[in-house]
Design a protein around this motif. Structure first.
Motif, mmCIF file in Angstrom:
data_model
loop_
_atom_site.group_PDB
_atom_site.id
_atom_site.type_symbol
_atom_site.label_atom_id
_atom_site.label_comp_id
_atom_site.label_asym_id
_atom_site.label_seq_id
_atom_site.Cartn_x
_atom_site.Cartn_y
_atom_site.Cartn_z
ATOM 1 N N ILE A 1 34.641 21.343 -16.389
ATOM 2 C CA ILE A 1 35.448 22.369 -17.052
ATOM 3 C C ILE A 1 36.864 22.370 -16.485
ATOM 4 O O ILE A 1 37.848 22.419 -17.230
ATOM 5 C CB ILE A 1 34.785 23.759 -16.920
ATOM 6 C CG1 ILE A 1 33.484 23.794 -17.724
ATOM 7 C CG2 ILE A 1 35.733 24.856 -17.385
ATOM 8 C CD1 ILE A 1 32.641 25.024 -17.505
ATOM 9 N N VAL A 2 36.991 22.296 -15.174
ATOM 10 C CA VAL A 2 38.306 22.260 -14.537
ATOM 11 C C VAL A 2 39.081 21.026 -14.979
ATOM 12 O O VAL A 2 40.277 21.107 -15.310
ATOM 13 C CB VAL A 2 38.180 22.315 -13.000
ATOM 14 C CG1 VAL A 2 39.504 22.036 -12.338
ATOM 15 C CG2 VAL A 2 37.633 23.666 -12.563
ATOM 16 N N GLU B 1 29.106 21.044 -13.512
ATOM 17 C CA GLU B 1 29.699 21.554 -14.744
ATOM 18 C C GLU B 1 31.056 22.191 -14.468
ATOM 19 O O GLU B 1 31.959 22.097 -15.294
ATOM 20 C CB GLU B 1 28.764 22.568 -15.401
ATOM 21 C CG GLU B 1 27.523 21.969 -15.990
ATOM 22 C CD GLU B 1 26.629 23.026 -16.592
ATOM 23 O OE1 GLU B 1 27.126 24.113 -16.921
ATOM 24 O OE2 GLU B 1 25.429 22.761 -16.732
ATOM 25 N N PHE B 2 31.180 22.856 -13.344
ATOM 26 C CA PHE B 2 32.443 23.489 -12.970
ATOM 27 C C PHE B 2 33.574 22.470 -12.910
ATOM 28 O O PHE B 2 34.665 22.703 -13.410
ATOM 29 C CB PHE B 2 32.288 24.208 -11.624
ATOM 30 C CG PHE B 2 33.570 24.778 -11.111
ATOM 31 C CD1 PHE B 2 34.110 25.929 -11.666
ATOM 32 C CD2 PHE B 2 34.260 24.153 -10.080
ATOM 33 C CE1 PHE B 2 35.310 26.451 -11.195
ATOM 34 C CE2 PHE B 2 35.453 24.671 -9.612
ATOM 35 C CZ PHE B 2 35.977 25.821 -10.169
ATOM 36 N N PHE B 3 33.317 21.310 -12.301
ATOM 37 C CA PHE B 3 34.341 20.275 -12.170
ATOM 38 C C PHE B 3 34.722 19.682 -13.522
ATOM 39 O O PHE B 3 35.876 19.343 -13.748
ATOM 40 C CB PHE B 3 33.872 19.178 -11.208
ATOM 41 C CG PHE B 3 33.752 19.660 -9.792
ATOM 42 C CD1 PHE B 3 34.876 20.064 -9.092
ATOM 43 C CD2 PHE B 3 32.514 19.732 -9.172
ATOM 44 C CE1 PHE B 3 34.777 20.524 -7.791
ATOM 45 C CE2 PHE B 3 32.407 20.193 -7.864
ATOM 46 C CZ PHE B 3 33.543 20.595 -7.173
#
Length: 114
Positions: free
Chosen positions: A6-7, A2-4
């Motif tokens: 969002i980034v 999920e972090f990737f």
């Protein structure tokens, strides 16, 4: 994972914003070359006709050379418009072009009138 995502979305949003700003700057330069250039040329011609004398003949050749100098680059057109009070700092701020003008001054600083 999920972090990737969002980034990646933030990066895409940043690129979209940069594209928007680039299009605004391009519209600003087009406006300079279409609207302001005609007003600057008229102002230069009027000024040279009014200041005509034996010392300063300001004939057609002088007028054309002056117009060529001031209208060669968008930064000089803006400078001439500001000097001749065709536009003002307040107008730049009201129209949202103050930042575009600053950017133009920075990008074309080697072509500015000193």
């Amino acid at each position: 994972m999920e972090f990737f995502i969002i980034v990646a979305m933030l990066i895409i949003a940043w690129f979209a914003f940069q594209l928007y700003r680039a299009k605004q700057f391009t519209r600003f330069k087009v406006m300079i070359n279409t609207d302001l250039k005609a007003k600057v040329i008229a102002s230069i011609e009027e000024e040279l006709i009014e200041t005509r004398s034996e010392i300063y003949p300001n004939n057609e050749c002088h007028q054309q050379a002056t117009i060529d100098y001031w209208c060669r680059y968008p930064v000089r057109i803006i400078q001439a418009a500001l000097i001749r009070e065709i536009i003002s700092d307040a107008w730049l701020k009201e129209t949202g072009n103050y930042r575009n003008c600053q950017h133009l001054f920075h990008v074309q600083r080697d072509k500015m009138h000193n």
